[in-house]
Design a protein around this motif. Structure first.
Motif, PDB file in Angstrom:
ATOM      1  N   LYS A 122       0.854  -1.096  -0.049  1.00 17.10           N
ATOM      2  CA  LYS A 122       0.151   0.294   0.213  1.00 17.10           C
ATOM      3  C   LYS A 122       0.865   1.160   0.128  1.00 17.10           C
ATOM      4  O   LYS A 122       2.007   1.058   0.513  1.00 17.10           O
ATOM      5  CB  LYS A 122      -0.968   0.152   1.059  1.00 17.10           C
ATOM      6  N   PRO A 123       0.450   2.402  -0.247  1.00 21.54           N
ATOM      7  CA  PRO A 123      -0.881   2.604  -1.062  1.00 21.54           C
ATOM      8  C   PRO A 123      -0.669   2.095  -2.322  1.00 21.54           C
ATOM      9  O   PRO A 123       0.410   2.144  -3.000  1.00 21.54           O
ATOM     10  CB  PRO A 123      -0.955   4.215  -1.056  1.00 21.54           C
ATOM     11  N   GLY A 206      -0.808   8.902   2.224  1.00 15.15           N
ATOM     12  CA  GLY A 206      -0.609   7.565   1.541  1.00 15.15           C
ATOM     13  C   GLY A 206       0.136   6.673   2.436  1.00 15.15           C
ATOM     14  O   GLY A 206      -0.266   5.363   2.295  1.00 15.15           O
ATOM     15  N   ALA A 210      -3.647   5.975   4.510  1.00 13.85           N
ATOM     16  CA  ALA A 210      -4.072   4.955   3.590  1.00 13.85           C
ATOM     17  C   ALA A 210      -4.539   3.747   4.563  1.00 13.85           C
ATOM     18  O   ALA A 210      -5.421   3.233   4.494  1.00 13.85           O
ATOM     19  CB  ALA A 210      -3.001   4.509   2.603  1.00 13.85           C
TER      20      ALA A 210
END
Ligand SMILES: NC(=O)c1ccc[n+]([C@@H]2O[C@H](COP(=O)([O-])OP(=O)(O)OC[C@H]3O[C@@H](n4cnc5c(N)ncnc54)[C@H](O)[C@@H]3O)[C@@H](O)[C@H]2O)c1
Length: 397
Positions: A122-123, A206, A210
């Motif tokens: 992720k992100p 992010g 996230a």
């Protein structure tokens, strides 16, 4: 029940029949490369019988000497300095992307189109458009796809998910999440890839946001609209490994209000400027029948309050040690109270992925797929947009 206690159950696992092998090809050998490799190595003996035995086929990095050492250290059979070459290796069946955010889309799309199952950290992507292209590719290729939202695999968080889904918390009114760290508070800390918009997409949002956005969707449901502020506290930093200063192009922190489709209200906050906070992810969920609180720095615990608990004289938040053999994932570990930690989330996550691959099962709803990665990117972009225009932004997938 004494029979449920890990002292009794832990030696019971029996395997029958052949356990398939699955070839792993990994990008990156630093933080996530190490965490994922640790999981691949543990799965065959801690999750027993394992859905598949991971075979560490190959690892890719840019620096030949460093990746050679990493391959030797982690036990990969081969190494590459270009992920394109690794994708040509037929023995790689699962492509595991632990590279920086700007190395997510192109290699993951190429691997999927070459027929490999994909796990991407992720992100998922730097922008909604990039995430949409990744989702389109894995859907077209028909491969299994997972995003590394590993906090879904914390036993206490999965226990919270089960309690919420069973209705025990009633109607959900509030979701409150903070994810706080301190590691860039020093102005002399250099501009690493995480502080560069071109490479990372966004900053605390992010990186940390996230995760709590994913947990908000996982535990409460889809957001309808967001409003947010972002801030960059230190605007230039020393160039990493070079001389001079460079401009910081990402948020150092964000705060966001969230209205969920089911009517719940939420707040999300992430920052890497919180002195004393190491990896402080705290969630509180308030429902019509009670509340749940989770703090990542107290990994094996869940605080619960039940509104109708009797007698009322002893009502109050109480602390549950989530370590019984009947708690999520605990059948694989130790006798109760002999705790597990952060790295084991990856054991649970990757084992779920291997099971989905070899037994053709769904990764969702408990695991995060590229659909979740794409929706997460839409929400991240909406938060950035809201901060820019100082207005609510509706979420449209
Ligand atoms: N799930 C989690 O809890 C979690 C935690 C940390 C990081 N992450 C995510 O994992 C990803 C990697 O983060 P990290 O902390 O491991 O970063 P890192 O900087 O520690 O490691 C990145 C690795 O990628 C390699 N790399 C860079 N460019 C490459 C290229 N072109 N080809 C091959 N290898 C390349 C680097 O050599 C390094 O080994 C990021 O997307 C990050 O957001 C997830």
């Amino acid at each position: 029940m004494p029979d449920d206690v890990g002292f009794v159950t832990m030696a019971r696992a029996k395997a029958s029949g052949e356990i398939p092998e699955i070839g792993i090809g990994m990008v990156g050998y630093a933080f996530m490369g190490k965490a994922h490799t640790n999981a691949y190595k543990k799965i065959p003996y801690m999750i027993y019988p394992p859905p598949a035995v991971p075979r560490l086929v190959a690892i890719t990095g840019r620096d030949e000497e460093a990746v050679r050492v990493a391959a030797q250290r982690y036990g990969f059979e081969a190494y590459y300095t270009d992920w394109r070459e690794m994708i040509k290796n037929d023995r790689v069946q699962l492509f595991d992307n632990g590279g920086p955010n700007d190395v997510h889309a192109e290699p993951t799309i190429a691997a999927a189109l070459a027929g490999k199952h994909v796990l991407c950290e992720k992100p998922l992507a730097r922008t909604t458009q990039e995430a949409a292209a990744m989702l389109e590719a894995v859907t077209r290729a028909g491969v299994k796809h997972m995003v590394g939202f590993n906090y879904r695999y914390v036993p206490a968080i999965r226990q919270a998910y089960d309690l919420i889904r069973s209705g025990k918390l009633g109607e959900i009114y509030h979701f409150r999440a903070t994810y706080l760290q301190e590691w860039i508070i020093d102005p002399t800390f250099p501009k690493v890839w995480r502080l560069d918009k071109q490479r990372a997409g966004s900053g605390a949002l992010g990186d940390l946001g996230a995760h709590i956005i994913d947990l908000a969707r996982f535990l409460v449901g889809e957001p309808r609209r967001v409003s947010a502020m972002t801030r960059t506290f230190i605007n230039e930093r020393p160039i990493a490994g070079g001389s001079g200063m460079d401009k910081i192009t990402v948020d150092d922190a964000f705060v966001s209000l969230v209205e969920f489709e089911n009517g719940a209200l939420g707040t999300l906050e992430a920052s890497r400027f919180c002195a004393g906070r190491k990896n402080h992810q705290v969630l509180e969920i308030n429902g019509s029948k009670g509340s749940l609180v989770f703090n990542l720095e107290r990994f094996n615990e869940l605080d619960v309050f039940w509104k109708d608990d009797q007698p009322r004289e002893t009502q109050g938040f109480h602390n549950v040690l989530v370590s019984e053999s009947y708690h999520p994932f605990w059948e694989n570990w130790w006798p109760h109270g002999h705790f597990i930690g952060w790295e084991h989330t990856f054991v649970h996550e990757i084992s779920h992925l291997l099971d989905a691959i070899v037994n053709d099962k769904d990764i969702d709803p408990t695991g995060a797929t590229f659909v979740d990665g794409y929706k997460n990117a839409v929400i991240c972009d909406a938060i950035l947009q809201s901060a820019q225009v100082s207005r609510h932004v509706n979420i449209r997938y």
